[in-house]
Design a protein around this motif. Sequence first.
Motif, short mmCIF file in Angstrom:
data_model
loop_
_atom_site.label_atom_id
_atom_site.label_comp_id
_atom_site.label_asym_id
_atom_site.label_seq_id
_atom_site.Cartn_x
_atom_site.Cartn_y
_atom_site.Cartn_z
N TYR A 88 119.84 95.73 70.10
CA TYR A 88 119.40 94.46 69.83
C TYR A 88 119.53 93.55 71.76
CZ TYR A 88 118.68 93.47 65.61
OH TYR A 88 118.28 94.15 63.93
N PHE A 89 118.76 93.93 72.79
CA PHE A 89 118.37 93.77 73.76
C PHE A 89 118.91 91.54 73.85
CE2 PHE A 89 119.19 97.26 75.50
CZ PHE A 89 118.25 98.17 74.95
N CYS A 90 118.91 91.43 74.31
CA CYS A 90 119.46 90.13 74.98
C CYS A 90 118.46 89.96 76.06
CB CYS A 90 120.73 89.28 75.02
SG CYS A 90 121.18 87.84 75.90
N ALA A 91 117.60 88.88 76.55
CA ALA A 91 117.04 89.03 77.59
C ALA A 91 116.44 86.92 78.01
CB ALA A 91 115.32 89.83 77.11
N ALA A 92 116.96 87.18 79.76
CA ALA A 92 116.22 85.98 79.82
C ALA A 92 116.08 85.76 81.38
CB ALA A 92 118.09 85.45 80.64
N THR A 103 115.19 89.92 82.70
CA THR A 103 117.02 90.39 82.93
C THR A 103 117.20 90.11 81.17
OG1 THR A 103 116.94 89.49 85.29
CG2 THR A 103 118.18 90.31 84.73
N PHE A 104 117.92 92.23 80.87
CA PHE A 104 118.09 92.29 80.14
C PHE A 104 119.72 92.46 80.59
CE2 PHE A 104 114.68 93.24 77.08
CZ PHE A 104 113.09 93.13 77.99
N GLY A 105 120.46 91.98 79.36
CA GLY A 105 121.80 93.18 79.03
C GLY A 105 121.40 94.09 78.45
N GLU A 106 122.90 95.22 78.08
CA GLU A 106 122.91 96.56 78.04
C GLU A 106 122.36 97.09 76.66
OE1 GLU A 106 126.52 95.13 80.33
OE2 GLU A 106 125.26 94.50 79.13
N GLY A 107 122.44 95.63 75.07
CA GLY A 107 122.30 96.06 74.82
C GLY A 107 123.55 96.27 73.17
N TYR B 35 109.35 98.46 82.97
CA TYR B 35 110.14 98.99 83.05
C TYR B 35 111.05 100.17 83.30
CZ TYR B 35 110.15 93.96 81.78
OH TYR B 35 110.44 92.67 81.41
N ARG B 36 112.03 100.85 83.42
CA ARG B 36 112.98 101.57 83.42
C ARG B 36 113.92 101.62 83.05
NH1 ARG B 36 114.54 104.88 88.74
NH2 ARG B 36 115.47 102.71 89.11
N GLN B 37 114.47 102.19 81.82
CA GLN B 37 115.79 101.84 80.99
C GLN B 37 116.28 103.53 81.00
OE1 GLN B 37 115.07 101.18 77.08
NE2 GLN B 37 117.35 101.14 76.52
N ILE B 38 117.73 103.45 81.52
CA ILE B 38 118.13 104.70 81.36
C ILE B 38 119.21 104.17 80.27
CG2 ILE B 38 119.98 105.48 82.37
CD1 ILE B 38 119.15 103.85 85.42
N LEU B 39 118.87 105.54 79.74
CA LEU B 39 120.46 105.56 78.64
C LEU B 39 121.62 104.30 78.76
CD1 LEU B 39 119.63 106.83 75.86
CD2 LEU B 39 121.50 108.70 76.57
N GLY B 40 122.10 103.72 77.70
CA GLY B 40 123.39 102.91 77.76
C GLY B 40 122.94 101.41 78.51
N GLN B 41 122.19 101.11 78.52
CA GLN B 41 121.22 100.03 80.34
C GLN B 41 120.23 99.50 79.25
OE1 GLN B 41 121.37 100.60 83.85
NE2 GLN B 41 123.13 102.39 83.50
N ALA B 82 110.01 113.92 92.07
CA ALA B 82 111.44 113.54 91.01
C ALA B 82 112.38 113.79 91.32
CB ALA B 82 110.72 114.09 89.64
N GLU B 83 112.81 113.06 91.46
CA GLU B 83 114.95 113.48 91.22
C GLU B 83 115.37 113.86 89.65
OE1 GLU B 83 116.83 110.31 94.16
OE2 GLU B 83 115.30 111.22 95.89
N LEU B 84 116.38 114.28 89.69
CA LEU B 84 117.67 114.24 88.72
C LEU B 84 117.96 112.75 88.41
CD1 LEU B 84 119.69 116.48 89.55
CD2 LEU B 84 117.82 117.05 87.82
N GLY B 85 117.88 111.84 89.04
CA GLY B 85 118.82 110.11 88.57
C GLY B 85 117.39 109.61 87.96
N ASP B 86 116.00 110.11 88.25
CA ASP B 86 115.00 109.30 87.39
C ASP B 86 114.51 109.48 86.21
OD1 ASP B 86 113.08 110.86 90.54
OD2 ASP B 86 114.49 108.76 90.57
N SER B 87 115.38 110.63 85.35
CA SER B 87 115.37 110.71 83.94
C SER B 87 115.53 109.58 83.42
CB SER B 87 116.56 111.25 83.83
OG SER B 87 116.54 112.43 83.82
N ALA B 88 115.42 109.41 82.93
CA ALA B 88 114.95 107.99 81.64
C ALA B 88 113.45 107.37 81.06
CB ALA B 88 114.84 106.29 82.79
N MET B 89 113.56 106.40 80.28
CA MET B 89 112.68 105.77 79.57
C MET B 89 112.34 105.24 79.94
SD MET B 89 111.05 105.39 76.16
CE MET B 89 111.90 106.26 75.25
N TYR B 90 110.20 104.87 80.42
CA TYR B 90 109.79 103.68 81.37
C TYR B 90 109.13 103.54 79.87
CZ TYR B 90 111.71 106.29 85.19
OH TYR B 90 112.70 106.83 86.45
#
Lengths: 114, 117
Positions: A88-92, A103-107, B35-41, B82-90
């Motif tokens: 679950y992500f919070c966003a604002a 702007t999203f939180g970390e989840g 959007y780009r989503q890095i694992l855990g973020q 592409a660079e190693l740090g670009d690994s993510a979900m787009y």
Amino acid sequence: DQQVKQNSPSLSVQEGRISILNCDYTNSMFDYFLWYKKYPAEGPTFLISISSIKDKNEDGRFTVFLNKSAKHLSLHIVPSQPGDSAVYFCAASERETSGSRLTFGEGTQLTVNP
Amino acid sequence: EAEVAQSPRYKITEKSQAVAFWCDPISGHATLYWYRQILGQGPELLVQFQDESVVDDSQLPKDRFSAERLKGVDSTLKIQPAELGDSAMYLCASSPYRDKISTDTQYFGPGTRLTVL
């Protein structure tokens, strides 16, 4: 500068009980808040939102509470079901100034155990 | 139910190579986001289009990333090299949002998982 924070990476609850997911923000210009749910290998799905002029919004089993003075919002799920297990992500957003940018939180990973 | 389409779903590439992702928003949606989503973020906005115009690309690394939405419908996001740090979900999202004061929801596609080796 993390403007939206979800301090609990994970939460585990029993089926039928209440799930409470928390979110804090630092930007006082945020005026619209949303919760998204994300299953593995899927994109985030909109769940519920709240405007800063309200302090509560309810949709079925989901209720979002907003405490502007504390810059805190929470999502309550009652009763929790195993199918609610997801991130679950919070966003604002600052709709008055920046439009729809989110702007999203970390989840928070919610696990509902049968 | 209308959905945001993205392809490919998965992409593995070696560093220094070029990659491109495609997004087809929900029909009629004026606004498109990458959007780009890095694992855990959480997802982080890279670029926002209103029809064919870029309205926000402040977080886009413009030395290697580019995005276009030539006819105001589908969009392409490119990374070169592409660079190693670009690994993510787009992730691509769209909304019917036109007015700044809007409650329109952003609808997300399934994303493209990029792995750079």
